[in-house]
Design a protein around this motif. Structure first.
Motif, mmCIF file in Angstrom:
data_model
loop_
_atom_site.group_PDB
_atom_site.id
_atom_site.type_symbol
_atom_site.label_atom_id
_atom_site.label_comp_id
_atom_site.label_asym_id
_atom_site.label_seq_id
_atom_site.Cartn_x
_atom_site.Cartn_y
_atom_site.Cartn_z
ATOM 1 N N THR A 141 24.081 4.067 -3.238
ATOM 2 C CA THR A 141 22.676 4.174 -2.853
ATOM 3 C C THR A 141 22.331 5.656 -2.718
ATOM 4 N N THR A 142 21.304 6.092 -3.415
ATOM 5 C CA THR A 142 20.901 7.501 -3.437
ATOM 6 C C THR A 142 19.477 7.623 -2.920
ATOM 7 N N ARG A 143 19.283 8.548 -1.998
ATOM 8 C CA ARG A 143 17.940 8.819 -1.468
ATOM 9 C C ARG A 143 17.591 10.278 -1.742
ATOM 10 N N PHE A 144 16.384 10.511 -2.213
ATOM 11 C CA PHE A 144 15.924 11.874 -2.473
ATOM 12 C C PHE A 144 14.396 11.883 -2.472
ATOM 13 N N THR A 145 13.841 13.080 -2.480
ATOM 14 C CA THR A 145 12.392 13.255 -2.497
ATOM 15 C C THR A 145 12.003 14.007 -3.756
ATOM 16 N N LEU A 146 11.097 13.438 -4.530
ATOM 17 C CA LEU A 146 10.555 14.099 -5.715
ATOM 18 C C LEU A 146 9.228 14.738 -5.322
ATOM 19 N N LEU A 147 9.159 16.066 -5.437
ATOM 20 C CA LEU A 147 7.991 16.823 -4.992
ATOM 21 C C LEU A 147 7.071 17.082 -6.172
ATOM 22 N N VAL A 148 5.832 16.610 -6.061
ATOM 23 C CA VAL A 148 4.847 16.736 -7.131
ATOM 24 C C VAL A 148 3.859 17.839 -6.758
ATOM 25 N N PRO A 149 3.724 18.898 -7.575
ATOM 26 C CA PRO A 149 2.774 19.973 -7.248
ATOM 27 C C PRO A 149 1.335 19.513 -7.473
ATOM 28 N N LEU A 150 0.482 19.770 -6.494
ATOM 29 C CA LEU A 150 -0.939 19.430 -6.593
ATOM 30 C C LEU A 150 -1.688 20.703 -6.965
ATOM 31 N N ILE A 186 12.165 8.430 -2.565
ATOM 32 C CA ILE A 186 12.753 7.460 -3.497
ATOM 33 C C ILE A 186 14.133 7.049 -3.016
ATOM 34 N N GLU A 187 14.385 5.756 -3.058
ATOM 35 C CA GLU A 187 15.712 5.194 -2.780
ATOM 36 C C GLU A 187 16.141 4.385 -3.991
ATOM 37 N N VAL A 188 17.343 4.656 -4.490
ATOM 38 C CA VAL A 188 17.845 4.004 -5.700
ATOM 39 C C VAL A 188 19.186 3.357 -5.394
ATOM 40 N N ASP A 248 0.835 -1.191 0.000
ATOM 41 C CA ASP A 248 0.000 0.000 0.000
ATOM 42 C C ASP A 248 0.873 1.245 0.000
ATOM 43 N N ASP A 249 0.700 2.088 -1.015
ATOM 44 C CA ASP A 249 1.385 3.376 -1.105
ATOM 45 C C ASP A 249 2.905 3.252 -1.181
ATOM 46 N N GLU A 250 3.418 2.162 -1.634
ATOM 47 C CA GLU A 250 4.848 2.037 -1.905
ATOM 48 C C GLU A 250 5.058 0.902 -2.899
ATOM 49 N N VAL A 251 6.171 0.972 -3.619
ATOM 50 C CA VAL A 251 6.444 -0.040 -4.624
ATOM 51 C C VAL A 251 7.959 -0.189 -4.763
ATOM 52 N N ARG A 252 8.401 -1.408 -5.092
ATOM 53 C CA ARG A 252 9.810 -1.689 -5.355
ATOM 54 C C ARG A 252 9.944 -2.179 -6.793
ATOM 55 N N LEU A 253 10.798 -1.521 -7.545
ATOM 56 C CA LEU A 253 11.042 -1.855 -8.941
ATOM 57 C C LEU A 253 12.486 -2.303 -9.089
ATOM 58 N N ASP A 254 12.700 -3.334 -9.905
ATOM 59 C CA ASP A 254 14.039 -3.899 -10.067
ATOM 60 C C ASP A 254 14.259 -4.204 -11.542
ATOM 61 N N GLY A 255 15.276 -3.593 -12.118
ATOM 62 C CA GLY A 255 15.604 -3.849 -13.508
ATOM 63 C C GLY A 255 16.687 -2.922 -14.006
ATOM 64 N N HIS A 256 17.372 -3.328 -15.064
ATOM 65 C CA HIS A 256 18.428 -2.512 -15.672
ATOM 66 C C HIS A 256 19.507 -2.156 -14.652
ATOM 67 N N ASP A 257 19.817 -3.099 -13.771
ATOM 68 C CA ASP A 257 20.829 -2.901 -12.723
ATOM 69 C C ASP A 257 20.457 -1.775 -11.755
ATOM 70 N N LEU A 258 19.166 -1.511 -11.633
ATOM 71 C CA LEU A 258 18.669 -0.503 -10.700
ATOM 72 C C LEU A 258 17.626 -1.133 -9.779
ATOM 73 N N GLN A 259 17.745 -0.858 -8.499
ATOM 74 C CA GLN A 259 16.718 -1.219 -7.525
ATOM 75 C C GLN A 259 16.114 0.076 -6.991
ATOM 76 N N ILE A 260 14.819 0.262 -7.222
ATOM 77 C CA ILE A 260 14.153 1.517 -6.890
ATOM 78 C C ILE A 260 13.019 1.242 -5.911
ATOM 79 N N HIS A 261 13.012 1.972 -4.818
ATOM 80 C CA HIS A 261 11.925 1.909 -3.838
ATOM 81 C C HIS A 261 11.240 3.274 -3.815
ATOM 82 N N VAL A 262 9.963 3.309 -4.150
ATOM 83 C CA VAL A 262 9.176 4.545 -4.165
ATOM 84 C C VAL A 262 8.126 4.449 -3.069
#
Length: 673
Positions: free
Chosen positions: A93-102, A57-59, A26-40
């Motif tokens: 490992t890189t962590r950052f926040t992507l801010l989406v304007p509502l 986001i953690e990459v 719920d409200d999070e997802v883990r993607l894995d591919g192209h030598d990248l592991q992404i947690h949103v």
């Protein structure tokens, strides 16, 4: 051969599935591919009326170093998204926040990663963010905890009160909220509006909290935060949020370390609980000795400190009444998003017409139609008739392009004369200055008109909240925000020759100051540490006695003299020089430029219906502005050791564009010394 190809395709498909996996909760997802592991992770609260929604986001880059762009793209064209390009080091490992304007009614879209503009297959996921709510929304509560505290009494208390602002407040507080009445709020039927987030899940940019109304956490959790996380939370508070810190053990006056933890210079400015503000219902369950809580202003926001743990007090009406007691004691009543900003940024702003640039008009539709009509008549019937009279119809091969060229040059000259070359702006800013901590919070309303808008669009600091205010008529297309280097809004946020308005909020460090001290003659001496002159300044001494000074040069000083009624009226006249009001000549060019709006709504002044344009709340900026006006107008003392100054020029409020000419602007500085 065909069978072999089918087998190879099946093997390739299985390989792709094996290399690009997706783990979802719920409200999070883990993607894995192209030598990248992404947690949103997009677990958060609020956003029904606007703000920046955080995608944390953690990459993990298991391949070679490369540049990757991460984006959130809205499904509907013209709805703003966000993107950011990062250089990922090998094995890092890189962590950052992507801010989406509502900033639109709907915000659903897709998260995706791409390299050199090409989306990476298998690294995309559809995300649904909060859509615009049709009614008033209960305040959004962020609880920072690893456990699940009992929020029932607080949720019960919130709809049972409504602060009523009255202009008769005594001018001794800043600002002064009156509790003259207690009525039920007309919030929607949502039973609760809170989210519990573990401390380690908090973002490090205060804009991520812009959808939040209340943040509640224990002192131990606040002290355990990373410095960047704590700074973001305190910056959000200074930008207008309400921070509640529980289980502090002591009141701030008895614990200097608590003030330091909260980023405050000293344990001053706190107000203890007033038992007269508690309803005469069930007896209080919170400990009353010495005080169950203390509250104070912090920039544009407010902080409440509770020595005990309110979530251990049980349930029932008595606990809800204790929470109501705390809410009634807060210095400001701007508890929800719509109250702080005067409405929802996802709907039409009801005061747009009251903040136009003086003497600046929209595209002269009538004049343009006259020119086009004359061109049509001249290049067509008149041109043909003259050539026919002279029996030289072959001249049409020259006169038609000649007329076209002349008309084009005429229209270009007309446009340059009518609109000029430089952008125009009107700014109304209020800066709350805390000289002891060398911090400030600025809230500003900006009206822009640019005949040649920058191709890249307006740009602001990555630490400034930019809220688009939509006027009546068609809403412009908003491009995705690029966060790679700064907050690059894109050209759709500022169309050429179009009235555009923003509300900006910015907490920031501020080393400039006004040095005010007693002089030998009994007056006050002021030294201006700003590189901008002061038109006028009001200041109070230790007893609240008011002194006034005028025309203080940049870097200069002046002796402040006692302010009599005449001096106060002169200061008030300067304060009210450029009020928010409808133009006297709200004429037909506005009507023609916004044909999608009923004439009764956007027409000449005699057709204007004020009730159709009245907001539910004036917003934080206008609330503070009105309070300052009452302080100036009142024939009495100011709060001790405070000042109010009108600046001669912009103190650094960004308009998003360079080389702008301000007209009808006013910049105010408010603080204490």
């Amino acid at each position: 051969m065909k069978t072999v190809l089918q087998i190879l395709q099946a093997v390739a498909s299985l390989a792709l599935v094996a290399s690009c996996t997706l783990l979802q909760a719920d409200d999070e997802v883990r993607l894995d591919g192209h030598d990248l592991q992404i947690h949103v992770d997009w677990r958060w609260i609020g956003g029904d009326n606007g703000g920046y929604y955080p995608l944390r986001i953690e990459v993990v880059n298991k391949g070679a170093a490369r540049d990757v762009e991460f984006a959130f793209a809205c499904r509907d064209a013209g709805f703003p998204g966000a993107k950011r390009s990062l250089k990922l080091d090998a094995g890092a490992t890189t962590r950052f926040t992507l801010l989406v304007p509502l900033a639109r009614e709907r915000s659903s879209g897709q998260f995706l990663a791409s390299i050199a503009g090409e989306p990476l297959e298998g690294l995309a996921y559809s995300i649904t963010l909060p859509d615009a709510d049709s009614g008033d929304v209960r305040p959004a509560i962020l609880v920072v905890s690893r456990s699940a505290p009992n929020l029932g009494p607080l949720e019960t208390a919130l709809p049972q009160f409504h602060q009523v602002w009255t202009p008769s407040n005594a001018p001794g507080s800043f600002p002064a909220a009156s509790w003259a009445a207690t009525v039920a709020m007309s919030w929607n039927a949502r039973p609760s509006n809170h989210r519990i987030i573990a401390p380690e899940g908090l973002p490090e940019n205060w804009l991520a909290y812009s959808t939040v109304d209340f943040a509640i956490l224990a002192r131990d959790d606040l002290s355990a935060l990373q410095p960047a996380q704590r700074r973001a939370l305190l910056d959000w508070t200074a930008a207008g949020g309400t921070l509640i810190v529980t289980a502090t053990g002591q009141l701030p006056a008895d614990d200097p370390a608590l003030s330091k933890l909260l980023g405050l210079p000293a344990a001053t400015g706190w107000s203890l609980a007033d038992r007269r503000r508690r309803s005469q219902g069930a007896p209080a369950l919170w400990p009353l000795d010495p005080s169950p809580f203390a509250v104070r202003r912090s920039g544009l926001g407010q902080i409440a400190v509770l020595p005990g743990d309110p979530f251990d007090a049980g349930e029932g009406a008595a606990v809800s009444e204790d929470w109501q007691w705390l809410l009634r004691s807060l210095p400001m009543y701007d508890l929800s998003w719509t109250q702080r900003y005067g409405g929802s940024l996802r709907t039409v702003d009801t005061r747009f017409l009251e903040f136009l640039i003086p003497d600046q008009r929209s595209v002269p539709v009538g004049a343009m139609l006259v020119l086009v009509t004359l061109f049509t008549l001249a290049i067509g019937p008149l041109n043909y008739w003259l050539a026919w009279r002279r029996h030289r119809l072959s001249l049409l091969l020259l006169t038609v392009p000649g007329f076209s060229l002349a008309t084009t040059l005429l229209l270009l000259l007309f446009s340059l004369v009518a609109f000029g070359f430089t952008a125009q702006a009107r700014v109304r800013s209020l800066t709350m200055l805390d000289q002891a901590s060398q911090t400030a919070s600025t809230i500003a309303r900006i009206s822009l008109y640019d005949p040649f808008a920058p191709g890249a669009g307006p740009a602001f600091s990555a630490d400034s909240a930019v809220i688009p205010l939509h006027g009546p008529g068609s809403v412009p297309r908003l491009d995705p925000i690029d966060w790679t280097e700064r907050q690059q809004l894109g050209p759709g946020w500022l169309p050429s020759r179009t009235r555009t308005q923003f509300l900006t909020v910015s907490p920031h460090a501020e080393r400039r100051r006004l040095e005010i001290r007693p002089s030998g003659s009994g007056d006050l001496s002021l030294s201006n540490g700003f590189e901008i002159g002061l038109k006028a300044v009001l200041a109070s001494d230790d007893r609240g006695e008011v002194f006034v000074g005028r025309a203080v040069p940049a870097g200069g000083g002046v002796e402040l003299k006692p302010a009599d009624a005449v001096a106060r009226r002169a200061f008030l006249t300067e304060w009210q020089a450029d009020p928010l009001e409808l133009p006297d000549d709200l004429d037909s060019d506005l009507v023609k430029a916004t044909s999608s709006i009923r004439r009764g709504f956007w027409g000449p002044r005699r057709h204007y219906r004020p009730q159709a344009m009245t907001a539910s709340s004036p917003g934080l900026l206008e609330d503070l502005w009105a309070d300052c006006g009452r302080l100036i107008e009142a024939d009495g003392p100011l709060p001790p050791r405070t000042f109010l100054a009108i600046l001669e020029a912009n103190p650094g409020v960004s308009t998003g564009v360079s080389h702008v000419v301000e007209r009808g602007s006013i910049h105010v500085l408010r603080g204490s010394y």
